[in-house]
Design an enzyme around this catalytic site. Structure first.
Site, mmCIF file in Angstrom:
data_model
loop_
_atom_site.group_PDB
_atom_site.id
_atom_site.type_symbol
_atom_site.label_atom_id
_atom_site.label_comp_id
_atom_site.label_asym_id
_atom_site.label_seq_id
_atom_site.Cartn_x
_atom_site.Cartn_y
_atom_site.Cartn_z
ATOM 1 N N ARG A 29 74.686 29.572 65.973
ATOM 2 C CA ARG A 29 75.497 29.100 67.308
ATOM 3 C C ARG A 29 74.639 28.981 68.576
ATOM 4 O O ARG A 29 75.103 28.490 69.668
ATOM 5 C CB ARG A 29 76.826 29.641 67.377
ATOM 6 C CG ARG A 29 77.780 28.947 66.616
ATOM 7 C CD ARG A 29 79.262 29.563 66.502
ATOM 8 N NE ARG A 29 79.357 31.088 65.954
ATOM 9 C CZ ARG A 29 80.301 31.882 66.332
ATOM 10 N NH1 ARG A 29 81.184 31.591 67.450
ATOM 11 N NH2 ARG A 29 80.271 33.129 65.834
ATOM 12 N N GLN A 94 66.032 41.463 54.608
ATOM 13 C CA GLN A 94 67.046 41.037 54.023
ATOM 14 C C GLN A 94 66.942 39.486 53.513
ATOM 15 O O GLN A 94 67.278 38.798 54.435
ATOM 16 C CB GLN A 94 68.429 41.124 54.813
ATOM 17 C CG GLN A 94 69.817 40.712 53.801
ATOM 18 C CD GLN A 94 70.914 40.888 54.793
ATOM 19 O OE1 GLN A 94 70.759 40.731 56.017
ATOM 20 N NE2 GLN A 94 71.982 40.861 53.804
ATOM 21 N N TYR A 410 37.312 36.510 96.742
ATOM 22 C CA TYR A 410 36.932 36.238 95.174
ATOM 23 C C TYR A 410 35.812 35.513 95.471
ATOM 24 O O TYR A 410 35.884 34.333 96.195
ATOM 25 C CB TYR A 410 38.136 35.804 94.462
ATOM 26 C CG TYR A 410 37.903 35.261 93.187
ATOM 27 C CD1 TYR A 410 37.267 36.178 92.073
ATOM 28 C CD2 TYR A 410 38.033 33.790 92.630
ATOM 29 C CE1 TYR A 410 37.052 35.881 90.951
ATOM 30 C CE2 TYR A 410 37.940 33.637 91.342
ATOM 31 C CZ TYR A 410 37.039 34.712 90.376
ATOM 32 O OH TYR A 410 37.050 34.246 89.042
#
Length: 481
Positions: A29, A94, A410
């Site tokens: 769901r 499982q 940078y």
């Protein structure tokens, strides 16, 4: 619910606590490719909430039963650092999925006979450790103890059938219940505490002779009754603690319930929330006295707000320390990530400011609208009031950083640092090309691109000479053919 008087660490059963978490379901769901237990509530996966509770419970080990999306679920658990630091975590698969009893059977080889096993569900995230301590105390290492709840509409839930002495005689699943049993409003939450050795024996006796042809974990109750073991129920009145998530609607409802709990806790401690229905904590939020928080604010990671801090509307704040008297104006985004962010005493931030990891702001710093600060230190009284970028910078006291100015930190391969010493004035639209130092008391003229360090007290101007060309004509578009 009132807080439990049980003291963690004092009331641990002999042999310790083992936790089994059922997390194998597909969650059809939810209509999602993500395994149900990895959907988030308050910024953390449902399963992480459950395992954090197991850590609070001081469990010595946890077995997570996986099935649907097992690889993804097991990989996610490796990142649940809090849980991993408290107990051994193991996994049992499982496959196929044949019911709750079958799920817990898969954990049996990983459980020893000592102590008590607490069975939890990976999609029930908000059970409190205090409640589980009550359950453990009731079990007393010799009884089965079930967590139950009164529900006005118990449709779909297993009913608690009690005997004349008040002990539980059976749990009857809704589909297998008679009309008389369906009238019972006390339901089983899916959470139990059972002596490990007894649990193992009862699991071995399960069968699937029922309407669903599944192995029900709840059937072990009848084995306990047959064996003369008392089955007790700890009934609570807080449905949020046992609410599971099976759909996006339920997830959203539980999110709101959780957030309202957090809001009430903070308001009880003196925090002023403009509207507790428009407030989200997705981590840890600590507040000193007289903190004020406006609407639609989101707090993530670890956030600490000092005395008298004011947070404006629509702010997002993550991993930050905001010291006393600071004002965070509306629409500010602060995200410290791993490096953290610190905002000093009496600082003014925003509106529309962005503080990134490593931003360390001193007392009375001003960061205004559309200013971004990253991995930079600003000393007392420094100001960058609008339209600016400070990255990898060390900024001294009383610096004024002009509109439109940036640190070019940078070079395309490496980051470099800019140092702006005390009392510097940087004009508008400047570029400081790192590595560079602007000497104390210096001034950088507007529009300058500074590529070399400057001496203290100097005026530095680096821009092209203005040229005026008379009667100049702008280029014209060619006429269409």
């Amino acid at each position: 619910m009132t807080a439990s008087p049980i003291t963690p660490g004092r009331d641990i059963p002999p042999g310790g606590i083992q936790v089994v978490v059922m997390a194998a379901g597909k969650g059809t769901r939810m209509k999602s490719t993500l395994p149900k237990v990895l959907h988030t509530l308050a910024g953390r996966p449902l399963l992480q909430h459950v395992l954090d509770t197991a850590a609070d419970l001081q469990a010595r080990n946890a077995v997570v039963i996986t099935g649907h999306g097992a690889t993804e679920v097991e990989a996610a658990c490796a990142g649940f650092t809090r849980a991993a630091g408290h107990f051994d975590m193991q996994f049992a698969r499982q496959e196929p999925q044949l019911g709750t009893g079958h799920a817990v059977q898969q954990a049996v080889p990983l459980l020893d006979d000592a102590g008590v096993v607490v069975v939890l569900s990976g999609d029930v995230p908000l059970t409190q450790a205090d409640t589980l301590y009550h359950l453990l105390k009731m079990s007393n290492s010799q009884h089965m103890a079930l967590l139950t709840l009164e529900m006005p509409d118990p449709t779909g839930y297993g009913r608690i059938v009690r005997g004349s002495d008040g002990t539980v005689q059976a749990i009857v699943e809704h589909k297998d219940a008679s009309e008389e049993q369906r009238a019972i409003t006390e339901i089983y939450s899916g959470i139990m505490a059972v002596p490990a050795k007894l649990l193992k024996g009862w699991l071995a006796r399960l069968d699937n002779h029922n309407a669903q042809q599944e192995y029900y974990l709840t059937d072990i109750v009848k084995f306990a009754v047959l064996d003369g073991v008392r089955v007790l129920a700890h009934k609570i009145d807080d449905p949020v603690q046992v609410a599971g998530v099976n759909s996006p609607v339920q997830l959203a409802e539980l999110e709101r319930a959780y957030q309202l709990q957090q809001a009430r806790r903070l308001m009880e401690d003196g925090v002023r929330l403009a509207d507790p229905a428009r407030f989200d904590v997705r981590g840890t939020l600590q507040c000193a006295r007289d903190v004020r928080i406006d609407v639609n604010c989101v707090f993530e990671g670890d956030v600490n707000l000092g005395e008298g801090v004011s947070i404006g509307a629509n702010c997002v704040i993550a991993n930050a320390i905001i010291e006393a008297g600071a004002v965070i104006h509306p629409f500010t985004h602060i995200d410290g990530e791993k490096l953290g962010v610190r905002v000093g005493v009496g600082a003014l931030i925003g509106p529309f400011a962005r503080l990134r990891p490593g931003a360390q702001l001193g007392a009375e710093v001003h960061i205004g609208n559309f200013v971004e600060v990253k991995n930079s230190t600003l000393a007392k009284g420094a100001k960058a009031n609008h339209l600016a970028y400070l990255g990898d910078a060390t900024v001294g006291e009383r610096v004024n950083y002009g509109a439109g100015s940036i640190t070019a930190n940078y070079d395309g391969a490496n980051k470099h640092r800019t140092v702006i010493e005390d009392d510097v004035h940087v004009g508008s639209n400047c570029v400081l090309v790192a590595p560079v130092t602007i000497g104390a008391g210096g001034t950088v003229g507007g529009g300058s691109t500074i590529t070399k360090s400057t001496e203290p007290g100097t005026l530095s101007v680096a821009r092209g000479k203005q040229v005026a060309i008379a009667n100049w004509k702008r280029p014209q578009k060619a006429p269409k053919a």
